[in-house]
Design a protein around this motif. Structure first.
Motif, short mmCIF file in Angstrom:
data_model
loop_
_atom_site.label_atom_id
_atom_site.label_comp_id
_atom_site.label_asym_id
_atom_site.label_seq_id
_atom_site.Cartn_x
_atom_site.Cartn_y
_atom_site.Cartn_z
N HIS A 74 0.75 -1.19 0.06
CA HIS A 74 -0.02 0.12 -0.05
C HIS A 74 1.04 1.29 -0.08
O HIS A 74 1.88 1.50 0.67
CB HIS A 74 -0.97 -0.11 1.17
N ARG A 75 0.43 2.30 -0.89
CA ARG A 75 1.26 3.57 -0.73
C ARG A 75 2.52 3.33 -1.11
O ARG A 75 3.48 4.15 -0.90
CB ARG A 75 0.76 4.36 0.45
N THR A 76 2.89 2.70 -2.37
CA THR A 76 4.09 2.50 -2.54
C THR A 76 4.12 2.86 -4.33
O THR A 76 4.14 3.98 -4.49
CB THR A 76 4.62 0.96 -2.44
N LEU A 77 4.09 1.99 -5.20
CA LEU A 77 4.29 2.25 -6.55
C LEU A 77 3.05 2.94 -6.85
O LEU A 77 3.06 3.75 -7.90
CB LEU A 77 4.25 1.02 -7.56
N HIS A 79 1.52 5.04 -5.58
CA HIS A 79 1.42 6.51 -5.05
C HIS A 79 2.77 7.21 -5.28
O HIS A 79 3.23 7.91 -4.46
CB HIS A 79 1.17 6.48 -3.60
N SER A 80 3.57 6.95 -6.26
CA SER A 80 4.93 7.35 -6.49
C SER A 80 4.97 7.95 -8.03
O SER A 80 4.13 8.16 -8.78
CB SER A 80 5.82 6.04 -6.77
N LEU A 81 6.00 8.77 -8.17
CA LEU A 81 6.16 9.23 -9.44
C LEU A 81 6.29 8.23 -10.51
O LEU A 81 5.82 8.36 -11.79
CB LEU A 81 7.78 10.24 -9.43
N VAL A 82 6.96 7.27 -10.29
CA VAL A 82 7.16 6.11 -11.32
C VAL A 82 5.69 5.71 -11.87
O VAL A 82 5.50 5.37 -12.93
CB VAL A 82 8.00 4.91 -10.86
N GLY A 83 4.92 5.16 -10.71
CA GLY A 83 3.55 4.96 -11.01
C GLY A 83 2.64 6.17 -11.80
O GLY A 83 1.98 5.67 -12.67
N THR A 84 2.88 7.24 -11.55
CA THR A 84 2.14 8.37 -12.29
C THR A 84 2.62 8.29 -13.58
O THR A 84 2.00 8.66 -14.48
CB THR A 84 2.47 9.77 -11.39
N ALA A 85 3.89 8.20 -13.78
CA ALA A 85 4.76 8.06 -15.30
C ALA A 85 3.96 6.95 -16.01
O ALA A 85 3.68 7.11 -17.11
CB ALA A 85 5.89 7.78 -15.11
N ILE A 86 3.95 5.73 -15.28
CA ILE A 86 3.38 4.63 -15.87
C ILE A 86 1.76 4.83 -16.54
O ILE A 86 1.37 4.52 -17.49
CB ILE A 86 3.32 3.47 -15.04
N VAL A 110 -4.78 11.45 -10.38
CA VAL A 110 -3.64 10.65 -9.85
C VAL A 110 -2.58 11.61 -9.06
O VAL A 110 -2.49 11.34 -7.79
CB VAL A 110 -2.62 9.77 -10.66
N ILE A 111 -2.40 12.62 -9.64
CA ILE A 111 -1.48 13.95 -8.87
C ILE A 111 -1.98 14.10 -7.76
O ILE A 111 -1.39 14.49 -6.73
CB ILE A 111 -0.87 14.83 -9.79
N SER A 112 -3.34 14.71 -8.01
CA SER A 112 -3.97 15.24 -6.73
C SER A 112 -4.16 14.23 -5.47
O SER A 112 -4.08 14.63 -4.40
CB SER A 112 -5.45 15.56 -7.25
N HIS A 113 -4.50 13.07 -5.77
CA HIS A 113 -4.58 11.97 -4.71
C HIS A 113 -3.19 11.97 -4.12
O HIS A 113 -3.41 11.81 -3.00
CB HIS A 113 -4.92 10.50 -5.67
N PRO A 121 -0.20 11.80 7.91
CA PRO A 121 1.18 11.46 8.72
C PRO A 121 1.81 10.26 8.18
O PRO A 121 3.29 10.29 8.17
CB PRO A 121 0.71 11.23 9.99
N LYS A 122 1.18 9.27 7.59
CA LYS A 122 1.89 8.10 7.00
C LYS A 122 2.58 8.56 5.58
O LYS A 122 3.35 7.82 5.36
CB LYS A 122 0.86 6.96 6.73
N GLY A 123 2.30 9.31 5.04
CA GLY A 123 2.87 9.92 3.78
C GLY A 123 2.80 8.97 2.63
O GLY A 123 2.16 8.01 2.60
N VAL A 124 3.69 9.08 1.71
CA VAL A 124 3.84 8.42 0.66
C VAL A 124 5.27 7.86 0.14
O VAL A 124 6.20 8.59 0.68
CB VAL A 124 3.02 8.74 -0.65
N HIS A 125 5.71 6.94 -0.66
CA HIS A 125 6.75 6.71 -1.03
C HIS A 125 6.85 7.10 -2.64
O HIS A 125 6.91 6.63 -3.71
CB HIS A 125 6.96 5.24 -0.98
N LEU A 126 7.13 8.70 -2.40
CA LEU A 126 7.06 9.51 -3.63
C LEU A 126 8.11 8.81 -4.90
O LEU A 126 7.85 8.84 -5.97
CB LEU A 126 7.31 10.99 -3.52
#
Length: 133
Positions: A74-77, A79-86, A110-113, A121-126
């Motif tokens: 959860h909240r890895t690929l 929620h990341s720039l790589v996932g957004t690019a895909i 996706v970017i807004s999400h 507080p948990k953030g994301v793995h950007l």
């Protein structure tokens, strides 16, 4: 965050995209393209939570959500720039003006999400890259 929060955030991102002239001009001129854009925004705003089986998107695509969760967590690929690019690249394969409108809407959603989840507080793995920790 809740699905409603992500939907409103996506619609706000879409409004910003139109205001800043990042969205195709057809969105402002054609009711059909505007409807496609709004639907794409909402879909994109909920898409990153496909990695969470209990999310709004996860409950509707149970098998896909479970697989994504088991493979990347959860909240890895998602929620990341790589996932957004895909997502941007894959939606770019949709032909025509409607494809461009969908690409812009889904990507903005996706970017807004991701931006909204960064406030959690948990953030994301950007900068998540699968297999690299």
């Amino acid at each position: 965050m809740k699905a409603a929060t992500h939907t409103v955030g996506a619609l706000a991102a879409g409004s910003a995209a139109v205001y800043l002239n990042w969205a195709p001009h057809a969105v402002e001129q054609d009711v059909f393209q505007a409807a496609v854009f709004i639907g794409s925004l909402m879909f994109g705003g909920l898409l990153p939570d496909i990695c969470q089986p209990n999310s709004w998107m996860g409950r509707r695509l149970k098998a896909t959500s479970y697989i994504v969760f088991k493979v990347v967590g959860h909240r890895t690929l998602t929620h990341s720039l790589v996932g957004t690019a895909i997502v941007f690249i894959l939606t770019g394969l949709i032909p025509g003006l409607t494809g461009t409108v969908m690409q812009t809407g889904i990507t903005a959603g996706v970017i807004s999400h991701i931006l909204l989840d960064m406030l959690n507080p948990k953030g994301v793995h950007l900068f998540f890259l699968y297999g690299i920790t």
